[in-house]
Write a protein that holds these residues in place. Structure first.
Motif, PDB file in Angstrom:
ATOM      1  N   PRO A  90      -3.175  -7.508  -5.469  1.00 57.48           N
ATOM      2  CA  PRO A  90      -3.092  -6.069  -5.195  1.00 57.48           C
ATOM      3  C   PRO A  90      -2.754  -5.227  -6.415  1.00 57.48           C
ATOM      4  N   TRP A  91      -2.216  -5.844  -7.496  1.00 52.68           N
ATOM      5  CA  TRP A  91      -1.776  -5.091  -8.664  1.00 52.68           C
ATOM      6  C   TRP A  91      -2.713  -5.360  -9.842  1.00 52.68           C
ATOM      7  N   SER A  92      -2.906  -4.347 -10.660  1.00 48.96           N
ATOM      8  CA  SER A  92      -3.760  -4.495 -11.851  1.00 48.96           C
ATOM      9  C   SER A  92      -3.095  -5.365 -12.902  1.00 48.96           C
ATOM     10  N   HIS A 100      -2.114  -1.567   5.599  1.00 50.32           N
ATOM     11  CA  HIS A 100      -2.215  -2.884   4.973  1.00 50.32           C
ATOM     12  C   HIS A 100      -3.017  -3.857   5.825  1.00 50.32           C
ATOM     13  N   ASN A 114      -4.021 -10.188   4.643  1.00 45.09           N
ATOM     14  CA  ASN A 114      -4.828  -9.635   3.568  1.00 45.09           C
ATOM     15  C   ASN A 114      -6.292  -9.994   3.807  1.00 45.09           C
ATOM     16  N   ASN A 131      -8.827  -9.338   2.077  1.00 46.39           N
ATOM     17  CA  ASN A 131      -9.558  -9.619   0.844  1.00 46.39           C
ATOM     18  C   ASN A 131      -9.300 -11.020   0.296  1.00 46.39           C
ATOM     19  N   THR A 141      -7.458 -11.826  -3.648  1.00 43.92           N
ATOM     20  CA  THR A 141      -7.392 -10.751  -4.629  1.00 43.92           C
ATOM     21  C   THR A 141      -5.958 -10.293  -4.824  1.00 43.92           C
ATOM     22  N   SER A 147      -0.699   1.193  -5.764  1.00 42.37           N
ATOM     23  CA  SER A 147      -1.022   2.373  -6.573  1.00 42.37           C
ATOM     24  C   SER A 147      -0.655   2.203  -8.033  1.00 42.37           C
ATOM     25  N   LYS A 150      -3.789  -2.934  -1.658  1.00 46.39           N
ATOM     26  CA  LYS A 150      -4.110  -2.293  -2.926  1.00 46.39           C
ATOM     27  C   LYS A 150      -2.967  -1.374  -3.300  1.00 46.39           C
ATOM     28  N   ASN A 208       0.833  -1.204   0.000  1.00 36.88           N
ATOM     29  CA  ASN A 208       0.000   0.000   0.000  1.00 36.88           C
ATOM     30  C   ASN A 208       0.868   1.254   0.000  1.00 36.88           C
TER      31      ASN A 208
END
Length: 474
Positions: A123-125, A72, A116, A118, A121, A80, A78, A66
């Motif tokens: 964290p990076w696109s 975190h 985590n 979530n 999932t 940036s 997540k 993060n």
């Protein structure tokens, strides 16, 4: 007179050897199964080994994902930007790629104590994998880009593979994104990038300097690739053993000022919109030794491609450090962890805003002047174009009358380690006869930026005092 004793006769005369494990052969984690691996005198079974590796990996990586490290645990993970993984084909980077795939890209159940919230999932696109090919400067070395690409595709279809050659550091035509991010390159070279790279390498005086220069070129190429892919994190597969070798080797070559950057660093650049961005360079395996990585690759069936390593010979400081620590680790397993913990406590006296033009790491100002003051030179080392001392001219001259060093030269913007690499005296008497040495693309850009800033400063000063100047006619 006291006697040391005879071990062949007296049983109590010799010191008992410490066992490989402290207590017994039972796993220290589950205390049920027989151990399969000994890690720093502690025994673990195969079932407990994999959660231990994943825990150490995530404990090192996830607090830095993060933008704000304190969020975190509360808001999940997540990032940036995107993720860039530096894959050399070696053991550490192969294990790192496998851990990223199994931790964030493969479906898994949420374990107890997971940081985590979530779950699975990512964290990076996007996730990119970059491989820097250095076979161009190694005679007879095979091109391993195809096996590395197959290794990436075999692991995951969501990762995008990127191949970068080491000579791309001298190629202005193949770096359009680099010119957009920083500044348009003002200088041009007629030589090919591969010829420029070989000339740059041959200009270095020692084998240690060549190995350090290759590592610096690879590292800065990875940083610029992270900027081009809009990645906020750059992950390297440096294990605890490799980290200890890098720490000792860097200190031996004068890189103690940037010793903290060997473990983790933040590289700052400006994007196309002139907005400052940060790339976090993280080594998630810095708490995992090379032995644990080898067991992970063996039990998971990873086919390690193998990386190119420039052989600098027996006189290379990096090779000597590697042989020393690898041999010491066999009998003293806690050596590498002790080196890493000790170097992690080192800090510099005060901060600095200056960066080295070559390695892009924090540099201490005044390195060139300091080295000139402590150096012992002979008259044979003085060039005819230089101003000799006063007693050589048979006339006394004060030290203030000597011309000062150019503050806008490249030497004044280099760190102590890079400056030492270029000015080291070779034991073989190696002398560079070439006057024009090709420079990497980012070094030319930085020089252009410094020159443009200096010209703007002179113009602004002229405009400021223009009203107070008299005309030439008057």
């Amino acid at each position: 007179m006291a006697s040391c004793g005879n071990p062949d006769v007296e049983a109590d005369a010799s010191m008992t050897k410490r066992p490989k494990y402290d207590r017994n052969k039972t796993c220290v984690k589950c205390k049920l199964q027989t151990g399969n691996i000994v890690i720093r005198h502690a025994v673990y079974c195969k079932d407990c080994f994999f959660p231990l590796m994943s825990l150490r990996f995530r404990r090192t990586l996830e607090p830095h994902i993060n933008p704000n490290p304190q969020q975190h645990r509360r808001k999940g993970l997540k990032a940036s930007g995107n993720l860039l993984i530096g894959l050399s084909g070696g053991l550490g980077s192969s294990v790192l790629l496998d851990l990223i795939q199994k931790t964030y890209l493969s479906p898994r159940e949420r374990q107890q104590g997971d940081q985590n919230p979530n779950g699975i999932t990512c964290p990076w696109s996007k996730i990119f994998v970059v491989y820097v090919d250095i076979s161009g400067i190694m005679i007879g070395a095979p091109d391993k880009s195809s096996p590395v690409e197959q290794f990436v595709k075999r692991h995951s279809t969501t990762m995008e593979y990127i191949r970068v050659k080491l000579e791309d550091a001298f190629d202005q035509t193949r770096s359009p994104g680099l010119r957009k991010i920083l500044l348009k390159v003002l200088s041009s070279s007629t030589c090919s990038p591969l010829v420029s790279l070989k000339t740059y390498i041959e200009s270095l005086p020692t084998q240690t300097a060549i190995s350090s220069a290759i590592q610096a070129l690879i590292r800065v190429l990875l940083l610029h690739t992270a900027a081009l892919t809009h990645s906020s994190h750059l992950l390297l597969g440096t294990s605890l053993t490799s980290l200890s070798i890098s720490l000792i080797s860097s200190i031996s070559q004068g890189g103690g000022y940037s010793i903290r950057e060997e473990t983790q660093e933040e590289w700052t650049y400006r994007n196309q919109d002139n907005i400052e961005q940060i790339v976090r360079v993280i080594r998630p395996l810095c708490d995992v030794g090379m032995k644990e990585c080898a067991f992970w690759a063996w039990w998971c069936g990873l086919k390690v491609v193998g990386k190119h390593r420039y052989s600098g010979g027996r006189q290379d400081i990096g090779a000597l450090t590697r042989d020393f620590i690898m041999g010491l680790e066999k009998d003293y397993p806690s050596t590498v962890s002790t080196i890493a913990r000790t170097c992690n406590k080192l800090t510099t006296k005060g901060g600095t805003s200056m960066k080295c033009l070559i390695c892009q790491r924090p540099a201490q100002s005044g390195t060139q002047d300091w080295k000139q003051n402590i150096s012992i030179r002979s008259y044979s080392d003085i060039n005819p174009e230089d101003v000799p001392p006063g007693h050589v001219n048979l006339a006394s001259r004060a030290s203030d009358d000597l011309p000062p060093s150019n503050p806008h030269s490249i030497a004044s913007s280099m760190c102590y380690a890079c400056h030492t690499s270029w000015t080291s005296k070779s034991i073989r008497g190696r002398i560079t006869k070439q006057t024009d040495i090709p420079l990497p693309v980012w070094l030319k850009i930085s020089s252009s930026i410094s020159e443009e800033r200096r010209q703007i400063t002179m113009e602004s000063m002229r405009n400021t005092i223009d009203d107070f100047l008299l005309d030439s006619d008057s």
